[in-house]
Design a protein around this motif. Structure first.
Motif, short mmCIF file in Angstrom:
data_model
loop_
_atom_site.label_atom_id
_atom_site.label_comp_id
_atom_site.label_asym_id
_atom_site.label_seq_id
_atom_site.Cartn_x
_atom_site.Cartn_y
_atom_site.Cartn_z
N UNK A 91 -5.61 4.69 -31.04
CA UNK A 91 -5.29 5.07 -29.67
C UNK A 91 -6.52 4.85 -28.81
N UNK A 92 -6.31 4.31 -27.61
CA UNK A 92 -7.40 4.17 -26.64
C UNK A 92 -7.04 4.95 -25.39
N UNK A 93 -8.02 5.65 -24.84
CA UNK A 93 -7.82 6.45 -23.63
C UNK A 93 -8.76 5.93 -22.57
N UNK A 94 -8.23 5.75 -21.37
CA UNK A 94 -9.04 5.20 -20.28
C UNK A 94 -8.58 5.77 -18.95
N UNK A 106 -5.39 7.93 -17.87
CA UNK A 106 -5.52 9.20 -17.13
C UNK A 106 -5.66 8.86 -15.65
N UNK A 107 -4.80 9.44 -14.83
CA UNK A 107 -4.86 9.21 -13.39
C UNK A 107 -4.37 10.45 -12.65
N UNK A 151 2.04 6.81 -10.68
CA UNK A 151 1.36 5.62 -11.21
C UNK A 151 2.16 5.01 -12.35
N UNK A 152 2.25 3.69 -12.36
CA UNK A 152 2.97 2.96 -13.40
C UNK A 152 2.00 2.01 -14.10
N UNK A 153 1.90 2.12 -15.40
CA UNK A 153 1.04 1.26 -16.21
C UNK A 153 1.88 0.74 -17.38
N UNK A 194 1.66 1.58 -21.35
CA UNK A 194 0.74 2.70 -21.55
C UNK A 194 1.44 4.03 -21.25
N UNK A 195 0.95 5.07 -21.91
CA UNK A 195 1.38 6.43 -21.57
C UNK A 195 0.50 6.91 -20.44
#
Length: 163
Positions: free
Chosen positions: A40-43, A64-65, A70-72, A75-76
């Motif tokens: 898992x990567x978190x940004x 994280x926003x 927001x739509x990515x 990504x979660x």
């Protein structure tokens, strides 16, 4: 869950200029891919938006926003450090990949640091990695120095484990 950070820093802990990296070192990008694939990567949002092709393949991407709608794609989306940690509870290893504010927020909980240290000071750096208290860390592995053929930058790798 084991929380790790992976980052390339210059001699002043610089990591970026605006919304971009300071340098692109081919071997470092390959190392990043090898270490993070399958994890898992978190940004933060800005880091996600700087990815040239969006969500990174073969990894769970978490962004994280503070932006509510927001739509990515791929990504979660979460709105806080706590929410990111909550949805990662069952993940074996989670890599924090930036940017500066995200690194600063997660550093106290981090148990591994994968550093690429670029032997250069980028005067144009505007984003920085938090100051590392070296007394809190043991060096687990060191490699280098190496020289990137394209940029001619000298760099080395240091993997740290929290004491």
């Amino acid at each position: 869950m084991k929380l790790a950070m992976i980052v390339a820093i210059d001699l002043n802990n610089g990591i970026g200029k605006g919304d971009d990296q300071l340098a692109y070192i081919s071997a470092d990008l390959k190392r990043f891919k090898n270490l993070t694939t399958g994890n898992t990567i978190v940004m933060g949002r800005k880091t996600f938006e700087a990815l040239p092709k969006g969500a990174l393949p073969n990894r769970r991407n978490i962004v994280i926003t503070r932006q509510a709608e927001y739509d990515a794609p791929g990504a979660d989306i979460v709105n806080s450090l706590e929410a990111a940690l909550d949805i990662c509870q069952n993940d074996e290893k989670v890599f924090i990949i930036g940017g500066g504010e995200i690194y600063n927020t997660f550093l106290p909980q981090t148990v591994e640091l994968y550093l690429t240290i670029i032997e250069h000071t980028f005067e144009e750096a505007t984003v920085f990695f938090p100051e590392i208290n070296w007394d809190e860390w043991n060096i687990n592995n060191e490699e280098g120095p190496f020289i990137d053929e394209k940029t001619r930058l000298q760099y080395s790798y240091k993997n740290l484990i929290k004491k």
